[in-house]
Design a protein around this motif. Structure first.
Motif, mmCIF file in Angstrom:
data_model
loop_
_atom_site.group_PDB
_atom_site.id
_atom_site.type_symbol
_atom_site.label_atom_id
_atom_site.label_comp_id
_atom_site.label_asym_id
_atom_site.label_seq_id
_atom_site.Cartn_x
_atom_site.Cartn_y
_atom_site.Cartn_z
ATOM 1 N N LYS B 350 0.858 -1.187 0.000
ATOM 2 C CA LYS B 350 0.000 0.000 0.000
ATOM 3 C C LYS B 350 0.890 1.231 0.000
ATOM 4 N N LYS B 352 1.862 4.726 1.441
ATOM 5 C CA LYS B 352 1.582 5.244 2.769
ATOM 6 C C LYS B 352 1.199 6.725 2.686
ATOM 7 N N ASP B 358 -7.878 4.640 -1.701
ATOM 8 C CA ASP B 358 -7.412 3.426 -1.036
ATOM 9 C C ASP B 358 -6.822 2.534 -2.096
ATOM 10 N N TYR B 360 -4.737 -1.013 -2.914
ATOM 11 C CA TYR B 360 -4.199 -2.293 -2.445
ATOM 12 C C TYR B 360 -3.521 -2.950 -3.624
ATOM 13 N N TYR B 361 -2.319 -3.435 -3.409
ATOM 14 C CA TYR B 361 -1.632 -4.155 -4.473
ATOM 15 C C TYR B 361 -1.243 -5.511 -3.900
#
Lengths: 354, 368
Positions: B350, B352, B358, B360-361
């Motif tokens: 993610k 920061k 948002d 997500y990987y």
């Protein structure tokens, strides 16, 4: 053209038009009986906007586009004739042996005789889209036996379970040449050869050709063959073989055959594989006719116009001699296919008979 | 058809539709554009069946009508014409005469009857913010599979809720989920659709800087996006997108925080020595330090050490360097967080401190 105008195989047509087609189907049957035409017509019918699914209306925008594909590809403009994918209607696709992009490729090489993996991969991808402007998408693969093994294998997954809005129809005259895995995934519908009366009727109604009855006799139940037939050549070859057969019956000696083979047209024609094969085809048909006369089923005789001469030959031959002759011709054909000298095959087949 | 149109107006629209026009010749009509008159504007339609784009531009129309013209030829002609009024006039059977100052062209068309019917767009639409959508497309499109045979992965899953827009892409080895919280009007419940890759590309082109909102709607077979005057219609991919929620790991308790630039540079250097096929690199993570190493039997090996915030017990894990680099390039933050569990569990990455989105990987580890 409408489905109601479709000639022959009436029970099959009735069966196919009664309900919805299975998602994957195989149309098998001899060349020229209308397998591809019917497949495309069924597709056009399903997407027709006016008729409510009873037949194609032929006038709505969908039908107009769809019916362009029904026209024989070879008679269309050059790029279309060479193309492996013909798509006049966005949701009805005809796949056949050819080039994927003829405008670019045609200078480089000859059109391939197979359906390659590129084309089938494109079909695969396309099959997973929803229809563009109609209710259902159709993919008709003509001469499906010409798919390469790789192409056929890449189709398996889609063929097994096409999306609910997609139907795939494979069309082939040689179903046994398809991979067993392809065959087992399709529901098979078998087309039968047409009757002579049906063909003759169709030719009289739709073309201005002469000798429709005779063409129907030589067509082996295929409208396509009846239309393409070069009647003059066929009759010429037939007469040549008939005379030879008559001479053989009156004087069954090698001398008879040799003399005729030394003369034109046999002398030059027998040098070539193709020429000798077509003579053997005519000879085989004649032998079959004689056989039918001997066993009293004269309505199956192809060369109806020469029935009197055939009767005379029939009287001069025993059933055994005829059997030998037929098997001799078939053997000769097989040998010629394997590149044995055609003239030698042609001459020796008579020796086996006497 | 008889009309005049300003060159710059026409050229602007032609540039948009060029990208859509079919390059293959399996369906000859698709290399053409459909021109139709409507009120006092000229409507231009291009399609490759996957994506259909319809643009309108103001024109002075004397006689209404419709025609199809080769997209490439017309673009070439219009581009080179002087900045002036262009006059279109239909001649006999599908030919169009084109005049501009002292240039005269006669262009062959194809029958407009053969042009595919543009799907009708009706029903409710929802309004999506253009900027965030474009941002999300560019940050997720790279993870769409290149394998054409994986049909359902050949696009992005777009989920629209009253409070969020989410885009999910995957190729089976990694997955991007990016969502944005915003108030979306005109929607009840949830809409989930698969958007093909080409549509995403065209959409991000259309959603250029001066566009604020995009109207989005879907019918049984098509998705449509109204961007200002332009309408983008796309076919829907059939099939089931993988259940991505199961893929996102929930119990990865080992957290590693590292500078995006630092780890990116280290990875690029280490990847030089990685196996060319697998692009595998090994992470050796100890307290506040990562060692990235790569080895190839033919060329040799590389080791990179860099500082990171990490306080759990030491661990080893392998990753495809390219997959990590793809994410780091699009991270848009100074630091990224790796959440890991063990060397067999997928990693969750993610950015920061990214406020509006948002991200997500998820990336699968490699056995080394």
């Amino acid at each position: 053209m409408k489905i109601a105008d479709f000639i022959g195989n009436t029970r099959l047509v009735h069966l196919l038009t009664r309900g919805k087609l299975p998602p994957s189907t195989l149309f098998a049957g001899p060349d020229g009986v209308g397998k591809r035409t019917l497949a495309l017509l069924l597709a056009a019918r399903a997407d027709c906007r006016e008729s409510g699914g009873s037949d194609v209306c032929g006038t709505c925008r969908s039908c107009q586009k769809a019916l362009q594909t029904v026209v024989a590809p070879a008679s269309r403009d050059e790029n279309v004739a060479l193309s492996s994918i013909i798509q006049d209607h966005p949701d009805i696709v005809l796949v056949r042996p050819g080039l994927l992009d003829p405008a670019k490729e045609k200078r480089r090489r000859k059109p391939p005789f197979s359906i390659g993996i590129d084309t089938i991969r494109l079909l695969d991808t396309e099959a997973h889209y929803r229809p563009f402007e109609s209710r259902h998408r159709f993919f008709v693969v003509d001469e499906a036996e010409k798919m390469t093994t790789e192409a056929a294998n890449s189709l398996l997954k889609t063929l097994e379970e096409p999306p609910s809005t997609t139907s795939i129809i494979l069309v082939t005259a040689f179903p046994q040449q398809l991979l067993p895995t392809i065959r087992s995934r399709c529901q098979k519908f078998v087309f039968l050869p047409l009757s002579r009366a049906e063909i003759a009727q169709h030719l009289t109604n739709t073309t201005s050709l002469e000798n429709c009855q005779l063409r129907a006799c030589f067509s082996n139940g295929s409208v396509g063959k009846a239309l393409e037939l070069d009647l003059e050549t066929v009759l010429g070859e037939r007469d040549e073989m008939l005379t030879l057969l008559e001479a053989w019956v009156t004087r069954p000696r090698f001398q008879t055959i040799f003399e005729r083979c030394e003369k034109e047209p046999l002398r030059t024609k027998l040098r070539k594989k193709i020429g000798s094969m077509s003579f053997l085809d005519s000879l085989l048909t004649l032998c079959h006719d004689v056989y039918y006369l001997q066993v009293d089923t004269s309505k199956r005789v192809v060369n109806e116009d020469q029935i009197d001469r055939l009767r005379r030959i029939s009287d001069g031959l025993t059933l055994e001699a005829l059997r030998d002759l037929i098997s001799g011709v078939v053997e000769a054909q097989q040998d010629i296919k394997r590149n044995v000298n055609p003239r030698m095959c042609f001459e020796t087949l008579w020796l086996k008979t006497s | 058809m008889d009309l005049t149109i300003r060159k710059e107006d026409l050229l602007r629209e032609l540039q948009y539709v060029q990208g859509v026009v079919e390059r293959k010749t399996t369906v000859p009509i698709l290399s053409n554009l459909l021109f139709e008159t409507a009120g006092n504007s000229l409507v231009i339609t291009a399609t490759d069946l996957d994506v259909t784009l319809r643009c309108g531009c103001r024109a002075n129309i004397k006689v209404s009508g419709a025609a199809t013209l080769s997209a490439r030829k017309l673009f070439d002609i219009v581009r080179l014409l002087p900045d002036s009024e262009i006059h279109f006039k239909a001649a006999t059977s599908d030919w169009i005469n084109l005049t501009c100052e002292r240039s005269r062209f006669k262009v062959a068309g194809l029958s407009k009857e053969n042009f595919p019917d543009v799907p009708s767009v009706e029903g409710k639409t929802v309004t999506l913010p253009a900027g965030p959508l474009r941002y999300m497309i560019t940050r997720s499109i790279y993870a769409i599979t290149q394998e054409e045979s994986r049909y359902t992965l050949n696009g992005a899953l777009l989920i629209v809720n009253p409070g969020t827009i989410t885009l999910v892409t995957t190729d089976g080895h990694r997955l991007v989920l990016i969502s944005h919280n915003c108030e979306i009007s005109g929607i009840e419940g949830e809409t989930r659709v698969l958007v093909p890759k080409k549509t995403l590309v065209e959409l991000s082109k259309l959603a250029a800087d001066d566009v604020l909102t995009i109207e989005f709607g879907n019918t049984e077979n098509h998705l449509f996006f109204k961007v200002g005057e332009r309408l983008l219609v796309s076919r829907i991919l059939t099939g089931q997108f993988p259940n991505y929620e199961l893929v996102i790991p929930r119990e990865n308790h080992r957290e590693l925080v590292v500078g995006t630039l630092q780890i990116g540079d280290a990875l690029k250097r280490a990847a030089v020595m990685a196996d060319e096929q697998s692009r595998a690199v090994r992470f050796n993570i100890t307290e506040n330090q990562i060692e990235i190493s790569a080895a190839s039997s033919d060329f040799g090996e590389a080791k990179e050490t860099l500082a990171a915030k990490y306080s759990s017990e030491p661990m080893d894990i392998g990753f495809n360097a390219q997959y990590l680099l793809d994410f780091l390039q699009h991270a848009d933050s100074e630091e990224v967080v790796f959440s890991l569990r063990d060397k067999e569990t997928q990693g969750l990455l993610k950015p920061k401190g990214l406020e509006d989105y948002d991200v997500y990987y998820v990336v699968m580890p490699m056995k080394i």
